[in-house]
Write a protein that holds these residues in place. Structure first.
Motif, PDB file in Angstrom:
ATOM      1  N   PRO A 393       0.975  -1.103  -0.401  1.00  0.00           N
ATOM      2  CA  PRO A 393       0.337  -0.101  -0.094  1.00  0.00           C
ATOM      3  C   PRO A 393       0.657   1.289  -0.344  1.00  0.00           C
ATOM      4  CG  PRO A 393      -0.523  -1.514   1.572  1.00  0.00           C
ATOM      5  CD  PRO A 393       0.512  -1.831   1.562  1.00  0.00           C
ATOM      6  N   GLY A 394       2.375   1.535   0.319  1.00  0.00           N
ATOM      7  CA  GLY A 394       3.239   2.284   0.726  1.00  0.00           C
ATOM      8  C   GLY A 394       2.403   3.718   1.734  1.00  0.00           C
ATOM      9  N   SER A 395       1.761   2.550   2.949  1.00  0.00           N
ATOM     10  CA  SER A 395       1.515   3.437   3.891  1.00  0.00           C
ATOM     11  C   SER A 395       2.614   3.993   4.836  1.00  0.00           C
ATOM     12  CB  SER A 395      -0.075   3.166   4.140  1.00  0.00           C
ATOM     13  OG  SER A 395       0.317   2.250   4.138  1.00  0.00           O
ATOM     14  N   LEU A 396       2.764   2.880   4.722  1.00  0.00           N
ATOM     15  CA  LEU A 396       3.953   3.324   5.970  1.00  0.00           C
ATOM     16  C   LEU A 396       5.173   4.445   5.206  1.00  0.00           C
ATOM     17  CD1 LEU A 396       4.942  -0.987   5.819  1.00  0.00           C
ATOM     18  CD2 LEU A 396       3.198   0.900   7.649  1.00  0.00           C
ATOM     19  N   ARG A 397       6.198   4.730   6.778  1.00  0.00           N
ATOM     20  CA  ARG A 397       7.016   5.270   6.710  1.00  0.00           C
ATOM     21  C   ARG A 397       8.101   4.711   6.802  1.00  0.00           C
ATOM     22  NH1 ARG A 397       4.815   9.798  11.548  1.00  0.00           N
ATOM     23  NH2 ARG A 397       2.582  10.359  10.868  1.00  0.00           N
ATOM     24  N   PRO A 398       9.114   5.322   6.391  1.00  0.00           N
ATOM     25  CA  PRO A 398      10.961   4.794   6.427  1.00  0.00           C
ATOM     26  C   PRO A 398      10.976   3.921   7.273  1.00  0.00           C
ATOM     27  CG  PRO A 398      10.766   7.446   5.911  1.00  0.00           C
ATOM     28  CD  PRO A 398       9.493   7.032   5.908  1.00  0.00           C
ATOM     29  N   LEU A 399      10.642   4.285   8.935  1.00  0.00           N
ATOM     30  CA  LEU A 399      10.907   3.523   9.899  1.00  0.00           C
ATOM     31  C   LEU A 399      10.151   2.383  10.199  1.00  0.00           C
ATOM     32  CD1 LEU A 399      12.335   4.195  12.547  1.00  0.00           C
ATOM     33  CD2 LEU A 399      10.310   5.041  14.090  1.00  0.00           C
ATOM     34  N   GLY A 400       9.630   2.955  10.272  1.00  0.00           N
ATOM     35  CA  GLY A 400       8.454   1.465   9.483  1.00  0.00           C
ATOM     36  C   GLY A 400       8.232  -0.041   8.656  1.00  0.00           C
ATOM     37  N   ILE A 401       9.151   0.733   7.269  1.00  0.00           N
ATOM     38  CA  ILE A 401       9.537   0.140   6.304  1.00  0.00           C
ATOM     39  C   ILE A 401      11.048  -0.499   6.734  1.00  0.00           C
ATOM     40  CG2 ILE A 401      10.516  -0.264   3.675  1.00  0.00           C
ATOM     41  CD1 ILE A 401       8.485   2.042   3.103  1.00  0.00           C
ATOM     42  N   ALA A 402      11.435   0.082   7.511  1.00  0.00           N
ATOM     43  CA  ALA A 402      13.428  -0.760   7.758  1.00  0.00           C
ATOM     44  C   ALA A 402      13.287  -1.276   9.063  1.00  0.00           C
ATOM     45  CB  ALA A 402      14.203   0.470   8.412  1.00  0.00           C
ATOM     46  N   LEU A 403      12.013  -1.067  10.220  1.00  0.00           N
ATOM     47  CA  LEU A 403      11.378  -2.188  11.122  1.00  0.00           C
ATOM     48  C   LEU A 403      11.496  -3.793  10.524  1.00  0.00           C
ATOM     49  CD1 LEU A 403       9.196   0.018  13.803  1.00  0.00           C
ATOM     50  CD2 LEU A 403      12.068  -0.780  14.188  1.00  0.00           C
ATOM     51  N   ALA A 404      10.243  -3.574   9.574  1.00  0.00           N
ATOM     52  CA  ALA A 404       9.683  -4.429   8.448  1.00  0.00           C
ATOM     53  C   ALA A 404      10.921  -5.816   7.764  1.00  0.00           C
ATOM     54  CB  ALA A 404       8.175  -4.706   7.464  1.00  0.00           C
ATOM     55  N   LEU A 405      11.659  -4.906   7.386  1.00  0.00           N
ATOM     56  CA  LEU A 405      12.711  -5.234   6.265  1.00  0.00           C
ATOM     57  C   LEU A 405      13.277  -6.419   7.721  1.00  0.00           C
ATOM     58  CD1 LEU A 405      13.707  -2.925   3.917  1.00  0.00           C
ATOM     59  CD2 LEU A 405      12.402  -5.247   3.723  1.00  0.00           C
ATOM     60  N   GLY A 406      14.106  -5.173   8.849  1.00  0.00           N
ATOM     61  CA  GLY A 406      15.181  -6.097   9.795  1.00  0.00           C
ATOM     62  C   GLY A 406      14.001  -6.846  10.567  1.00  0.00           C
ATOM     63  N   ALA A 407      13.095  -6.880  10.101  1.00  0.00           N
ATOM     64  CA  ALA A 407      12.404  -8.355  11.773  1.00  0.00           C
ATOM     65  C   ALA A 407      12.338  -8.571  11.197  1.00  0.00           C
ATOM     66  CB  ALA A 407      10.652  -7.529  12.348  1.00  0.00           C
ATOM     67  N   VAL A 408      12.143  -9.025  10.025  1.00  0.00           N
ATOM     68  CA  VAL A 408      11.173 -10.223   8.774  1.00  0.00           C
ATOM     69  C   VAL A 408      13.008 -10.760   8.733  1.00  0.00           C
ATOM     70  CG1 VAL A 408      10.573 -11.774   6.979  1.00  0.00           C
ATOM     71  CG2 VAL A 408       9.538  -9.496   7.889  1.00  0.00           C
ATOM     72  N   GLY A 409      13.666 -10.419   7.709  1.00  0.00           N
ATOM     73  CA  GLY A 409      15.626 -10.884   7.554  1.00  0.00           C
ATOM     74  C   GLY A 409      16.065 -11.043   8.611  1.00  0.00           C
ATOM     75  N   LEU A 410      16.067 -10.171   9.620  1.00  0.00           N
ATOM     76  CA  LEU A 410      16.440 -11.400  11.389  1.00  0.00           C
ATOM     77  C   LEU A 410      15.524 -12.084  11.747  1.00  0.00           C
ATOM     78  CD1 LEU A 410      17.988 -11.215  13.104  1.00  0.00           C
ATOM     79  CD2 LEU A 410      17.433  -9.510  14.746  1.00  0.00           C
ATOM     80  N   ALA A 411      14.757 -12.661  11.567  1.00  0.00           N
ATOM     81  CA  ALA A 411      14.257 -13.879  11.691  1.00  0.00           C
ATOM     82  C   ALA A 411      14.206 -14.490  10.769  1.00  0.00           C
ATOM     83  CB  ALA A 411      12.279 -13.981  12.121  1.00  0.00           C
ATOM     84  N   VAL A 412      14.512 -14.697   9.326  1.00  0.00           N
ATOM     85  CA  VAL A 412      14.728 -16.069   8.967  1.00  0.00           C
ATOM     86  C   VAL A 412      16.044 -16.235   8.900  1.00  0.00           C
ATOM     87  CG1 VAL A 412      14.644 -16.196   6.416  1.00  0.00           C
ATOM     88  CG2 VAL A 412      13.286 -15.111   7.222  1.00  0.00           C
ATOM     89  N   GLU A 413      17.015 -14.996   8.800  1.00  0.00           N
ATOM     90  CA  GLU A 413      18.244 -15.623   9.635  1.00  0.00           C
ATOM     91  C   GLU A 413      18.948 -16.116  10.379  1.00  0.00           C
ATOM     92  OE1 GLU A 413      22.624 -15.837   8.169  1.00  0.00           O
ATOM     93  OE2 GLU A 413      20.821 -15.110   7.358  1.00  0.00           O
ATOM     94  N   LEU A 414      17.782 -15.779  12.046  1.00  0.00           N
ATOM     95  CA  LEU A 414      17.967 -16.809  12.756  1.00  0.00           C
ATOM     96  C   LEU A 414      17.722 -18.095  12.928  1.00  0.00           C
ATOM     97  CD1 LEU A 414      17.434 -14.169  15.786  1.00  0.00           C
ATOM     98  CD2 LEU A 414      19.441 -14.530  14.254  1.00  0.00           C
ATOM     99  N   SER A 415      16.829 -18.119  12.245  1.00  0.00           N
ATOM    100  CA  SER A 415      16.195 -19.728  11.272  1.00  0.00           C
ATOM    101  C   SER A 415      16.621 -20.588  10.812  1.00  0.00           C
ATOM    102  CB  SER A 415      14.416 -19.093  11.238  1.00  0.00           C
ATOM    103  OG  SER A 415      13.489 -18.923  11.933  1.00  0.00           O
ATOM    104  N   TYR A 416      17.221 -19.694   9.838  1.00  0.00           N
ATOM    105  CA  TYR A 416      18.154 -20.369   9.454  1.00  0.00           C
ATOM    106  C   TYR A 416      20.112 -21.010  10.336  1.00  0.00           C
ATOM    107  CZ  TYR A 416      22.275 -21.744   5.938  1.00  0.00           C
ATOM    108  OH  TYR A 416      23.543 -21.755   4.832  1.00  0.00           O
ATOM    109  N   ARG A 417      20.043 -20.286  10.768  1.00  0.00           N
ATOM    110  CA  ARG A 417      21.834 -20.663  11.170  1.00  0.00           C
ATOM    111  C   ARG A 417      20.816 -21.824  13.008  1.00  0.00           C
ATOM    112  NH1 ARG A 417      25.391 -17.538  11.131  1.00  0.00           N
ATOM    113  NH2 ARG A 417      25.292 -15.357   9.877  1.00  0.00           N
ATOM    114  N   HIS A 418      19.810 -21.008  13.230  1.00  0.00           N
ATOM    115  CA  HIS A 418      19.163 -22.258  14.612  1.00  0.00           C
ATOM    116  C   HIS A 418      19.187 -24.035  13.771  1.00  0.00           C
ATOM    117  CE1 HIS A 418      15.788 -24.813  16.785  1.00  0.00           C
ATOM    118  NE2 HIS A 418      16.869 -23.735  17.692  1.00  0.00           N
ATOM    119  N   GLN A 419      18.370 -24.142  12.551  1.00  0.00           N
ATOM    120  CA  GLN A 419      18.726 -25.221  11.691  1.00  0.00           C
ATOM    121  C   GLN A 419      19.690 -25.970  11.528  1.00  0.00           C
ATOM    122  OE1 GLN A 419      18.790 -25.961   8.596  1.00  0.00           O
ATOM    123  NE2 GLN A 419      19.556 -24.270   7.937  1.00  0.00           N
ATOM    124  N   ARG A 420      20.828 -24.685  11.111  1.00  0.00           N
ATOM    125  CA  ARG A 420      22.077 -25.710  10.932  1.00  0.00           C
ATOM    126  C   ARG A 420      22.865 -25.955  11.358  1.00  0.00           C
ATOM    127  NH1 ARG A 420      25.841 -21.226   7.580  1.00  0.00           N
ATOM    128  NH2 ARG A 420      26.238 -20.477  10.137  1.00  0.00           N
TER     129      ARG A 420
END
Length: 449
Positions: A393-420
């Motif tokens: 929708p493009g309704s998020l502010r830059p801070l919200g976009i950064a938080l979303a990118l960081g949260a999803v990226g960190l969650a996926v990375e930690l999940s990958y490292r956990h299973q490995r």
């Protein structure tokens, strides 16, 4: 437990004489052997050949099938053998032993009626090997039972490993990437379509949910060593103890946690109905999972050792290791040597463990994309669609976009490292324990009862 093999694996070779007590010993021996090895596993001509059966084909066929030939020797056995040779008459006792030696069968002299080693000394060349074989004495049921127990160390029951429950690949399926791509497109479309109705507040809640997911994954990653150590302790437990100590408490806590979440997000007027429905559905799912777990475990115990399923999981590999450990421990306690059939099964179980730890360690080296698409194609599609719907929708502010990118990226990375980390840690554990199990198995294999 009685086993019923297809072939008569034990062949009793004997000569009829004037002493009826000798034949009674044979009947008693046959009965004891069938109690141990199963009906149809022991061949004694007068009890195993049908009335009117053609004698020579039966003998040759059963000798071909046999693994062990018991040469019953009574006083006067050698004299009768040489007498038949001198008269030039047909002697099936001699022919049976000759065929057994030619085919490499295990031939064991069994002495009855006080016979001595002199009875099988200085024999014809085709039976000369008999004089070098270690014999056993048969004077009563106790001797028959001791012989049957010793034969279990050499008897091959024709073990064939039961096939695995599943044979899959740890590589991504062909359509996995297209599924994720379609989920992204669907998420973008849903986000665009819902923009006038949902607005910025809904997007903010979505970002908060992503942050909460990231926190949960971070906690799991931080506790990975403790959880792995705890699983190492509980996996050797029986199905009942495991579920009482682990499955039921975790399921109960999950229900309570989810109920409190629903209580804060649901209309109080509907709270009782929602919580009751949720508790009923969740309880049903837990019951189905527990019953399925019990059925699968019982199946693996009944057909032990089943071939390892692929892709290999740390839980399954540990469970197979615990089963082998339990089998070896049983025989270490009774102070006896492993029977032949169990030695073969233990060898198959050890080879499965060694193969499984190699596959587990290999899967831990996969790239992030291969891991996500192979192990979690549906979850990857859901996360991708969720993220796309939040960002579209493009309704998020830059801070919200950064938080979303960081949260999803960190969650996926930690999940990958956990299973490995879990795969590599369990592979090291199984490798060390398998070496120990192999050493214990070798000791039992050399042990004499």
């Amino acid at each position: 437990m009685r086993r019923v093999p297809i072939l008569a694996g034990i062949f009793i070779n004997y000569r009829t004489d004037s002493n009826p007590g000798h034949f009674q010993r044979l009947l008693e021996l046959r009965a004891v052997l069938e109690e141990v090895f199963g009906e149809g596993s022991v061949f004694l001509d007068v009890r195993s050949i049908d009335a009117g059966g053609d004698y020579p084909p039966w003998i040759r066929e059963r000798l071909d099938d046999a693994q062990i030939v018991l040469a019953v020797i009574h006083p006067g056995w050698r004299e009768a053998l040489l007498g038949r040779m001198a008269s030039g008459g047909l002697d099936w006792v001699r022919d049976e032993l000759r065929i057994a030696f030619e085919n490499g069968k295990v031939v064991i002299p069994v002495l009855v009626g006080g016979a001595t080693h002199a009875e099988w000394d200085d024999l014809p060349p085709d039976l000369a090997l008999l004089s070098r074989r270690q014999g056993r004495r048969l004077e009563g049921r106790a001797d028959a039972e001791a012989l049957a127990e010793e034969l279990t160390l050499q008897y091959d029951e024709g073990f064939e490993q039961f096939p695995p429950e599943r044979t899959g690949s740890s590589e991504p399926r062909r359509g996995a990437k297209y599924l994720v791509a379609a989920a992204v497109v669907l998420g973008i479309a849903a986000g665009r379509a819902g923009m006038p109705l949902l607005g910025e507040l809904t997007a903010a809640y979505s970002v908060l949910a992503m942050l909460a997911w990231c926190v949960v994954v971070s906690v799991m990653f931080a506790l990975r060593k403790g959880v792995t150590a705890a699983e190492q302790v509980v996996h050797p437990l029986s199905w009942r103890d495991y579920n009482l100590r682990v499955g039921v408490p975790i399921g109960f806590l999950f229900i309570l946690f989810a109920a409190f979440l629903l209580a804060g997000a649901t209309d109080p007027n509907l709270l009782g109905f929602v919580l009751s429905a949720f508790a009923l559905i969740t309880t049903g799912q837990v019951a189905v999972l527990l019953l399925r777990s019990r059925r699968l475990q019982q199946r693996r115990l009944d057909h032990w050792p089943m071939a390892l399923s692929t892709p290999v999981t740390a839980i399954a590999l540990r469970a197979d290791m615990a089963r082998l450990d339990h089998r070896l421990l049983e025989w270490e306690r009774n102070g006896k040597r492993l029977p032949f059939a169990l030695r073969v099964r233990c060898r198959a179980a050890i080879e499965d463990l060694r193969r499984g730890l190699r596959l587990l360690a290999r899967d831990g080296r996969r790239s992030r994309l291969r891991w996500a698409l192979a192990d979690h194609p549906v979850r990857s599609a859901v996360v991708a669609s969720w993220f796309a719907a939040t960002m579209a929708p493009g309704s998020l502010r830059p801070l919200g976009i950064a938080l979303a990118l960081g949260a999803v990226g960190l969650a996926v990375e930690l999940s990958y490292r956990h299973q490995r980390w879990v795969r590599w840690a369990v592979a090291r554990e199984v490798r060390n324990h398998t070496n120990e199990l192999r050493s214990r198995w070798s000791v039992l294999e050399r042990r004499r009862s």
